[in-house]
Design a protein around this motif. Structure first.
Motif, PDB file in Angstrom:
ATOM      1  N   LEU A   8       0.867  -1.173   0.000  1.00  0.00           N
ATOM      2  CA  LEU A   8       0.000   0.000   0.000  1.00  0.00           C
ATOM      3  C   LEU A   8       0.906   1.227   0.000  1.00  0.00           C
ATOM      4  O   LEU A   8       1.893   1.266   0.742  1.00  0.00           O
ATOM      5  N   GLY A   9       0.611   2.200  -0.849  1.00  0.00           N
ATOM      6  CA  GLY A   9       1.434   3.397  -0.904  1.00  0.00           C
ATOM      7  C   GLY A   9       0.621   4.616  -1.299  1.00  0.00           C
ATOM      8  O   GLY A   9      -0.391   4.506  -1.989  1.00  0.00           O
ATOM      9  N   SER A  10       1.091   5.778  -0.848  1.00  0.00           N
ATOM     10  CA  SER A  10       0.473   7.052  -1.206  1.00  0.00           C
ATOM     11  C   SER A  10       1.503   8.152  -1.043  1.00  0.00           C
ATOM     12  O   SER A  10       2.285   8.144  -0.098  1.00  0.00           O
ATOM     13  N   ASN A  11       1.501   9.112  -1.993  1.00  0.00           N
ATOM     14  CA  ASN A  11       2.347  10.291  -1.804  1.00  0.00           C
ATOM     15  C   ASN A  11       1.556  11.579  -2.014  1.00  0.00           C
ATOM     16  O   ASN A  11       2.125  12.648  -2.180  1.00  0.00           O
ATOM     17  N   LEU A  12       0.236  11.482  -2.007  1.00  0.00           N
ATOM     18  CA  LEU A  12      -0.647  12.649  -2.003  1.00  0.00           C
ATOM     19  C   LEU A  12      -1.558  12.549  -0.785  1.00  0.00           C
ATOM     20  O   LEU A  12      -2.406  11.657  -0.713  1.00  0.00           O
ATOM     21  N   GLU A  13      -1.319  13.407   0.186  1.00  0.00           N
ATOM     22  CA  GLU A  13      -2.091  13.409   1.429  1.00  0.00           C
ATOM     23  C   GLU A  13      -2.215  12.008   2.033  1.00  0.00           C
ATOM     24  O   GLU A  13      -3.317  11.533   2.316  1.00  0.00           O
ATOM     25  N   PRO A  14      -1.080  11.314   2.230  1.00  0.00           N
ATOM     26  CA  PRO A  14      -1.152   9.941   2.735  1.00  0.00           C
ATOM     27  C   PRO A  14      -1.800   9.825   4.115  1.00  0.00           C
ATOM     28  O   PRO A  14      -2.439   8.809   4.414  1.00  0.00           O
ATOM     29  N   GLU A  15      -1.681  10.875   4.931  1.00  0.00           N
ATOM     30  CA  GLU A  15      -2.279  10.814   6.268  1.00  0.00           C
ATOM     31  C   GLU A  15      -3.802  10.716   6.186  1.00  0.00           C
ATOM     32  O   GLU A  15      -4.446  10.197   7.095  1.00  0.00           O
ATOM     33  N   THR A  16      -4.384  11.157   5.081  1.00  0.00           N
ATOM     34  CA  THR A  16      -5.827  11.039   4.847  1.00  0.00           C
ATOM     35  C   THR A  16      -6.147   9.768   4.071  1.00  0.00           C
ATOM     36  O   THR A  16      -7.076   9.029   4.419  1.00  0.00           O
ATOM     37  N   HIS A  17      -5.372   9.500   3.026  1.00  0.00           N
ATOM     38  CA  HIS A  17      -5.702   8.390   2.128  1.00  0.00           C
ATOM     39  C   HIS A  17      -5.390   7.009   2.694  1.00  0.00           C
ATOM     40  O   HIS A  17      -6.094   6.045   2.379  1.00  0.00           O
ATOM     41  N   SER A  35       1.177  -4.030   8.281  1.00  0.00           N
ATOM     42  CA  SER A  35       2.419  -3.656   8.944  1.00  0.00           C
ATOM     43  C   SER A  35       2.274  -2.212   9.419  1.00  0.00           C
ATOM     44  O   SER A  35       1.269  -1.551   9.148  1.00  0.00           O
ATOM     45  N   ARG A  36       3.303  -1.728  10.057  1.00  0.00           N
ATOM     46  CA  ARG A  36       3.328  -0.296  10.378  1.00  0.00           C
ATOM     47  C   ARG A  36       3.523   0.471   9.070  1.00  0.00           C
ATOM     48  O   ARG A  36       3.904  -0.114   8.049  1.00  0.00           O
ATOM     49  N   ASN A  37       3.274   1.750   9.103  1.00  0.00           N
ATOM     50  CA  ASN A  37       3.487   2.629   7.948  1.00  0.00           C
ATOM     51  C   ASN A  37       4.873   3.254   8.054  1.00  0.00           C
ATOM     52  O   ASN A  37       5.278   3.667   9.141  1.00  0.00           O
ATOM     53  N   ILE A  38       5.567   3.324   6.915  1.00  0.00           N
ATOM     54  CA  ILE A  38       6.886   3.962   6.919  1.00  0.00           C
ATOM     55  C   ILE A  38       6.981   4.965   5.768  1.00  0.00           C
ATOM     56  O   ILE A  38       6.414   4.758   4.706  1.00  0.00           O
ATOM     57  N   PHE A  51       6.646   9.161  -0.118  1.00  0.00           N
ATOM     58  CA  PHE A  51       5.569   8.189   0.032  1.00  0.00           C
ATOM     59  C   PHE A  51       5.406   7.756   1.477  1.00  0.00           C
ATOM     60  O   PHE A  51       6.342   7.816   2.269  1.00  0.00           O
ATOM     61  N   LEU A  52       4.223   7.280   1.784  1.00  0.00           N
ATOM     62  CA  LEU A  52       3.960   6.498   2.974  1.00  0.00           C
ATOM     63  C   LEU A  52       3.648   5.110   2.431  1.00  0.00           C
ATOM     64  O   LEU A  52       2.874   4.977   1.466  1.00  0.00           O
ATOM     65  N   ASN A  53       4.291   4.085   2.982  1.00  0.00           N
ATOM     66  CA  ASN A  53       4.106   2.725   2.500  1.00  0.00           C
ATOM     67  C   ASN A  53       3.835   1.767   3.642  1.00  0.00           C
ATOM     68  O   ASN A  53       4.222   2.023   4.793  1.00  0.00           O
ATOM     69  N   ALA A  54       3.202   0.652   3.311  1.00  0.00           N
ATOM     70  CA  ALA A  54       2.956  -0.436   4.253  1.00  0.00           C
ATOM     71  C   ALA A  54       2.816  -1.727   3.460  1.00  0.00           C
ATOM     72  O   ALA A  54       2.605  -1.713   2.243  1.00  0.00           O
ATOM     73  N   LEU A  55       2.948  -2.829   4.166  1.00  0.00           N
ATOM     74  CA  LEU A  55       2.636  -4.144   3.619  1.00  0.00           C
ATOM     75  C   LEU A  55       1.400  -4.663   4.324  1.00  0.00           C
ATOM     76  O   LEU A  55       1.091  -4.243   5.444  1.00  0.00           O
TER      77      LEU A  55
END
Length: 123
Positions: A8-17, A35-38, A51-55
Motif C-alpha cells: 500500500l502506498g500514497s504520496n498525495l495526502e497519505p495521512e488522509t488516504h 504492517s506499520r506505515n513507513i 511516500f507512505l508505504n505499508a505491507l
C-alpha cells in the motif's frame, strides 16, 4: 482461501488516504493484517512528494485477478486515474499492489523489507 502479500502506498495526502484505503481493504476480508506505515523516497519517478508505504496480508477466496480488480476499484474511488498510461510515474492518492501469494514467498521491494517482521515474515 488464498493469502496474498500486498503493498500500500500514497504520496498525495497519505495521512488522509491511508486510513481510507485501510477501511476499504478491511471491507474485502475479515482476515487482513497491516504492517506499520513507513515513509519512503519515490522510486523511478520525478516528484518532491515522499511516500507512505505499508505491507499487508489478506486472506480471501478471490483469485489474484479478482482481488486486483477490487484494488483497482478502491484506487479509482480514491481518485487515481487508472486509464492514464503514465500513472506509474505520477503522484498518487493510493496504490495497492499484489506482490504474490504468501506461500510462494513473493519478492518484496528492498525499501519495504524492514516491514516483513511486522507480519511475522522474514526477508
Amino acid at each position: 482461501m488464498q493469502k496474498y502479500l500486498c503493498s500500500l502506498g500514497s504520496n498525495l495526502e497519505p495521512e488522509t488516504h491511508f486510513p481510507q484505503a485501510q477501511v476499504a481493504l478491511k471491507a474485502l476480508s475479515d482476515d487482513i493484517r497491516f504492517s506499520r506505515n513507513i515513509p519512503t523516497s519515490p522510486v523511478d519517478m520525478d516528484t518532491n512528494n515522499d511516500f507512505l508505504n505499508a505491507l499487508f496480508i489478506i486472506r480471501t477466496p478471490m483469485s489474484a485477478n479478482e482481488l486486483k480488480q477490487k484494488f483497482n476499484a478502491i484506487e479509482e474511488a480514491m481518485g487515481r486515474d487508472r486509464s492514464d498510461p503514465q500513472r506509474s510515474f505520477k503522484d498518487r492518492t493510493i496504490d495497492i499492489d499484489i506482490l504474490g501469494r504468501l506461500e510462494e514467498k513473493p519478492p518484496v521491494p528492498e525499501y519495504l523489507t524492514s516491514l516483513l517482521p511486522d507480519l511475522g515474515l522474514t526477508s
